[in-house]
Design an enzyme around this catalytic site. Structure first.
Site, PDB file in Angstrom:
ATOM      1  CG  ASP A   1      -1.904   0.972   0.947  1.00  0.00           C
ATOM      2  OD1 ASP A   1      -2.034   1.884   0.073  1.00  0.00           O
ATOM      3  OD2 ASP A   1      -2.744   1.016   1.995  1.00  0.00           O
TER       4      ASP A   1
ATOM      5  N   GLY B   1       0.778  -0.813  15.974  1.00  0.00           N
ATOM      6  CA  GLY B   1       1.316  -2.000  15.843  1.00  0.00           C
ATOM      7  C   GLY B   1       0.309  -3.050  16.263  1.00  0.00           C
TER       8      GLY B   1
ATOM      9  CG  HIS C   1       3.007   3.298  10.939  1.00  0.00           C
ATOM     10  ND1 HIS C   1       3.383   2.047  11.774  1.00  0.00           N
ATOM     11  CD2 HIS C   1       2.011   2.909  10.118  1.00  0.00           C
ATOM     12  CE1 HIS C   1       2.697   1.101  11.370  1.00  0.00           C
ATOM     13  NE2 HIS C   1       1.875   1.252  10.625  1.00  0.00           N
TER      14      HIS C   1
ATOM     15  CG  ASN D   1       3.696   1.719   3.824  1.00  0.00           C
ATOM     16  OD1 ASN D   1       4.090   1.625   4.932  1.00  0.00           O
ATOM     17  ND2 ASN D   1       2.494   1.070   3.422  1.00  0.00           N
TER      18      ASN D   1
ATOM     19  N   GLY E   1      -3.811   5.292  16.409  1.00  0.00           N
ATOM     20  CA  GLY E   1      -3.941   4.291  17.450  1.00  0.00           C
ATOM     21  C   GLY E   1      -4.936   3.382  16.879  1.00  0.00           C
TER      22      GLY E   1
ATOM     23  CE  LYS F   1     -12.109  -0.518  10.974  1.00  0.00           C
ATOM     24  NZ  LYS F   1     -10.948  -0.025  10.554  1.00  0.00           N
TER      25      LYS F   1
END
Lengths: 183, 485
Positions: free
Chosen positions: B97, B411, B408, B335, B384, B484
């Protein structure tokens, strides 16, 4: 056809292992599992559209990589989702005499971990090649319909097949594949 | 011995894995983490960072940020710089991405003003911004026009009335990488992407309504300089990337690199997902130009979504977007690979810096920062989980060792499958509603995968980045609404 979704032990987006008696069945299984990540009710996909996909490669690994990638591409480009109809695969019922083994060093994954990076050897071009001058050829009939959020229960948008831990190999008990998908 | 046991602490929140760990390592590995984050890291992170250290032309260290977790080839949170003379470019060091990134937008509204219509606002955003599997975007353009967009990025959006002047200024690279060349992009990639500009996508991509509570502001002066200037100010955070287009570019070039990296260039790598080509080879240069097209596509994608956000706010509140203070604070990618100049062992070098799940964090006074932020540093947006909160940070001078790069996001700590088995989307939605967070999602299973419990603590990640000198906290933002895919 057996397969196993990998996930509990990794943080990958979507990954699975599949086994089959022949390559045709293995390719079919791999798409069926990939499709099940995209749409949670694949049995609801209608046969409104019918296409034929033809691919060739001298590497069975790259052929599976391209095959899954082609169907994911069509999901975005055509906004359609496809099931597999007839599938024919020539040239790969067994490794050709001068076949190169898969060089990943990926173990059988007994604990379910995807551990390509644990290989100590360098890796190179994809393994399990057809004999010199030969190639694997796939012709797949795909049937499907336009994506419809009203009827298709969306899972996760699988967007690419990764080469990470990607494996296609002939084992004593048949063909094996490991696929890690990016979402 | 477990690899984790081989790392040695070499600084505040900084750990090192020696090049003797594995044959072929050209540089050591350095990991920024608190002891707790280090302990929680997957063993694969260490091995993957060590594999990256073996790539030709790497300089300094193979870095991993505090939110690092196992990826494909490179770890997520991986940072590696290669000498542009004899180093390589690797799609695996950028991610599928390409230019997945974050955008933060201020409003002049406070929570008191938005709370009464929060549900209506989130519902409208959910209806108007395409999300989920596949999906057509907000633009109806031809393939050739899409090629123009690939080379123009946000400049294309500005020219066609979709962007304000300040949007471009407040975006990394001005919203356009000028080396983009659409002729290096396959027809397949164009076909896949030209209808997707202005789509949110799925997975961990989202649009969030957030509040900057006074008690969560760590640096009031910097917050004010960045446009957060009133108590309980409402903001919008956007996380998405180059959609199927970027994935197709990455897939196309992975296949191309695999075929030549050994036979043409003799590159031995430890994981095919680290497929690479010399930066100045024809394949390397073509990929770099195509990657920049995907970077520009993602900038345009986020811009079109901002355009629609402004429309929705204007409709709901009956005022122009300018009156509602819908100013972009910043847009930053996590990215990419970019050519930058940095000092390594006392020498300034031209480097190709790969950042995969890692954010550029330029210090005050550096170039490519909007003039209005010159004294505070480049804004860094850290997303987050949808349940916990996000951060606005700024770059710091002490970030030089990592080429001014920080974390970023949170995780993941839990695989998506495990998250789906642990949580139920509808339960998450109800629980969040009871906590004052209104969520709309295209996929309930996708919602379960994004449960807060499936992620590391964002606070600990940000603290580790600050302790390591990579970035500085400005404000913690709490979610109140979420769209979402």
């Amino acid at each position: 056809m057996p397969h196993r979704i990998l996930g509990d032990e990794t943080t990958y987006d979507a990954a699975f292992e599949a086994w089959a008696g022949d390559l045709t069945a293995l390719f079919r299984e791999c798409w069926d599992v990939t499709l099940s990540f995209l749409v949670e009710n694949p049995e609801e996909i209608r046969s409104d559209a019918r296409e034929v996909v033809t691919l060739e490669s001298d590497s069975v690994e790259l052929l599976l990589f391209e095959f899954l990638g082609e169907l994911l591409y069509r999901k975005d480009a055509e906004e359609r989702v496809y099931r597999l109809g007839q599938l024919e695969l020539d040239g790969g019922s067994a490794p050709a005499p001068d076949s190169t083994p898969v060089t990943d060093g990926v173990g059988p994954g007994q604990d379910g971990r995807v551990d390509a990076e644990e290989s100590s050897a360098g890796v190179g071009e994809p393994g399990v090649r057809a004999g010199r001058g030969a190639s694997y050829r796939l012709e797949a009939e795909i049937v499907g319909e336009t994506l419809d959020p009203e009827r298709h229960c969306y899972g996760v948008d699988v967007k690419a097949v990764t080469l990470y831990a990607f494996t296609v190999e002939l084992r004593d008990d048949g063909w094996f594949a490991r696929v890690v998908l990016d979402t | 011995m477990a690899m984790k046991g081989l790392v040695k602490q070499v600084g505040d929140a900084l750990w090192e894995l020696s090049p003797t760990f594995q044959d072929g390592m050209n540089v050591p590995v350095r990991i920024y983490a608190t002891p707790g984050l280090l302990e929680a890291m997957d063993e694969g992170v260490f091995q993957q960072a060590a594999n990256v250290a073996c790539l030709p032309g790497i300089v300094g260290y193979s870095y991993c940020m505090p939110d690092g977790h196992r990826g494909y080839g490179f770890p997520i949170g991986g940072v590696a710089a290669f000498n542009t003379r004899d180093g390589v470019i690797s799609p695996g060091g950028i991610g599928f991405d390409i230019n997945c990134g974050m955008r933060l937008v201020a409003t002049s509204l406070t929570w008191d003003e938005v709370e009464p219509c929060l549900e209506k606002l989130v519902d409208l955003l959910f209806e108007r911004i395409p999300a989920g599997v596949g999906g057509s975007g907000l633009l109806s353009i031809s393939r050739n026009t899409f090629r123009d967009l690939l080379e123009g990025g946000m400049a294309w959006c500005w020219k066609h009335g979709y962007a304000w002047d300040e949007d471009l200024r407040r975006t990394e690279e001005g919203g356009c990488m000028t080396g983009a060349d659409a002729s290096t992009v396959s027809e397949k990639a164009v076909e896949r992407g030209y209808k997707q500009v202005g789509t949110l996508g799925s997975g961990n991509h989202y649009l969030e309504v957030q509040v900057a509570k006074p008690e969560n502001i760590a640096d009031e002066e910097t917050a004010r300089a960045l446009g957060i200037d009133r108590p309980n100010q409402v903001l919008l955070m956007l996380h998405t990337g180059s959609r199927g287009f970027g994935h197709q570019v990455a897939t196309d070039y992975l296949q191309r690199f695999i075929l030549v990296m050994n036979s043409e260039y003799g590159l031995g790598i430890r994981d095919r997902e680290l497929a690479a080509a010399p930066f100045h080879s024809p394949e390397g240069q073509d990929y770099f130009a195509a990657m920049q097209c995907a970077v520009n596509m993602a900038f345009a994608n986020r811009q079109l979504i901002l355009y629609r956000i402004r429309e929705v706010f204007a409709e709901l509140f009956g005022k122009a977007p300018e009156e509602l203070g819908l100013h972009q604070i910043y847009d930053v990618t996590h990215n990419t690979a970019k050519v930058e100049r940095h000092r390594v062992e006392g020498h300034e070098m031209e480097l190709l810096v790969h950042r995969k799940g890692a954010t550029r964090a330029f210090a005050p006074g550096m170039s490519d920062i909007p003039p209005e932020y010159a004294t505070v540093g480049q804004p860094v947006i850290i997303g987050g989980s949808m349940e916990t909160g996000s951060y606005l940070l700024v770059g710091a001078e002490s970030g030089a060792p990592t080429y001014y790069t920080t974390a970023h996001g949170s995780g993941r700590t839990m695989g998506r499958r495990q998250a789906k088995r642990t949580y139920k989307g509808a339960d998450i939605q109800n629980k969040m509603r009871s906590r004052g967070i209104y969520v709309r999602a295209k996929s309930m299973s996708g919602l379960a995968e994004e449960a807060g419990g499936a992620y590391k603590s964002i606070d600990e990640v940000v603290d580790a980045a600050e302790a390591g000198g990579l970035s500085r906290k400005v404000v913690r933002l709490v979610p109140v609404g979420n769209v979402k895919g």
